[in-house]
Design a protein around this motif. Structure first.
Motif, PDB file in Angstrom:
ATOM      1  N   THR A  89     -31.725  -3.677  14.442  1.00 56.03           N
ATOM      2  CA  THR A  89     -31.479  -4.564  13.303  1.00 56.03           C
ATOM      3  C   THR A  89     -30.603  -5.705  13.783  1.00 56.03           C
ATOM      4  O   THR A  89     -29.543  -5.462  14.381  1.00 56.03           O
TER       5      THR A  89
ATOM      6  N   LEU B 219     -28.042  -8.308  13.049  1.00 62.95           N
ATOM      7  CA  LEU B 219     -27.025  -8.699  12.059  1.00 62.95           C
ATOM      8  C   LEU B 219     -26.614 -10.137  12.337  1.00 62.95           C
ATOM      9  O   LEU B 219     -26.182 -10.468  13.444  1.00 62.95           O
TER      10      LEU B 219
ATOM     11  N   LEU C  77     -26.216  -1.255   7.503  1.00 65.46           N
ATOM     12  CA  LEU C  77     -27.444  -1.251   8.289  1.00 65.46           C
ATOM     13  C   LEU C  77     -28.031   0.145   8.193  1.00 65.46           C
ATOM     14  O   LEU C  77     -27.354   1.137   8.490  1.00 65.46           O
TER      15      LEU C  77
END
Lengths: 114, 115
Positions: free
Chosen positions: B109, B111, B21
């Motif tokens: 982000t 995931l 990431l």
């Protein structure tokens, strides 16, 4: 276990009706923060307290106020909630603002405005 | 002032695959970097932090990150992900401003680990 507690976890209020969110901590940290987090966005700092010293972010609307009556508790007051204030509100604590310290977060309160 | 950029809003990956990431930051002063994880309907939890010293930092749950000053990056990695790693991940930077360290968060982000 030492922790950061937020009540309630879910809050529904009406447009324009004042609402208060609460945060308490057993960590005995001297800094407490309030963040607003909207969907798919970063947490946005609203203000923080260093002990009793209140620090407001420049772009925090006047509609948002905070109180910290003692070390353990901190409240977020929204005087006249608008639809745009619907969000997750996160409380966090840390040990010192002037010494780098990680933050400890509560589970958040999800506010819905109808 | 400092800023954080997480270029990927969503990263899908299969279970047991490696993942990275990405996080880039900008600041005119020395910074300290953090990665937090947020599971659904929960607050943020610290994964790891870089304050000084070794540029490779190891955190909880098998995650690690590498501070790269020349590229102003602090990418998060895990060699083999698990379904339970599905969560939102936030990169944050703290810098000294007006006598206080105030963190700035990236937008996160997501995931998503598939079986």
């Amino acid at each position: 276990d030492a922790m950061v507690i937020q009540n309630p976890r879910y809050q529904v209020t009406q447009f324009g009706k004042p609402v208060t969110l609460s945060c308490s901590q057993t960590l005995n940290h001297n800094v407490m923060y309030w963040y607003q987090q909207k969907s798919s966005q970063a947490p946005k700092l609203l203000f923080h307290y260093y002990d009793k010293d209140f620090n407001n972010e420049a772009d925090t609307p006047d509609n948002f106020q905070s109180r910290r009556p003692n070390t353990s508790f901190c409240f977020l007051d929204i005087r006249s909630p608008g639809l745009g204030d619907a969000a997750m509100y996160l409380c966090a604590t840390s040990n010192h603002p002037r010494e780098l310290s990680e933050q400890y977060f509560g589970p958040g309160t999800r506010l819905t405005v109808t | 002032a400092q800023s954080v950029t997480q270029l990927d809003s969503q990263v899908p990956v299969f279970e047991e695959a490696p993942v990275e990431l990405r996080c880039n930051y900008s600041s005119s002063v020395s910074v300290y970097l953090f990665w937090y994880v947020q599971y659904p309907n929960q607050g943020l939890q610290l994964l790891l932090k870089y304050l000084s010293g070794s540029t490779l930092v190891k955190g909880i749950n098998g995650f690690e990150a590498e501070f790269n000053k020349s590229q102003t990056s602090f990418h998060l990695r895990k060699p083999s992900v698990h379904i339970s790693d599905t969560a939102e991940y936030f990169c944050a930077v703290s810098a000294l401003s007006g006598g206080s360290y105030i963190p700035t968060f990236g937008r996160g982000t997501s995931l998503i680990v598939h079986p």
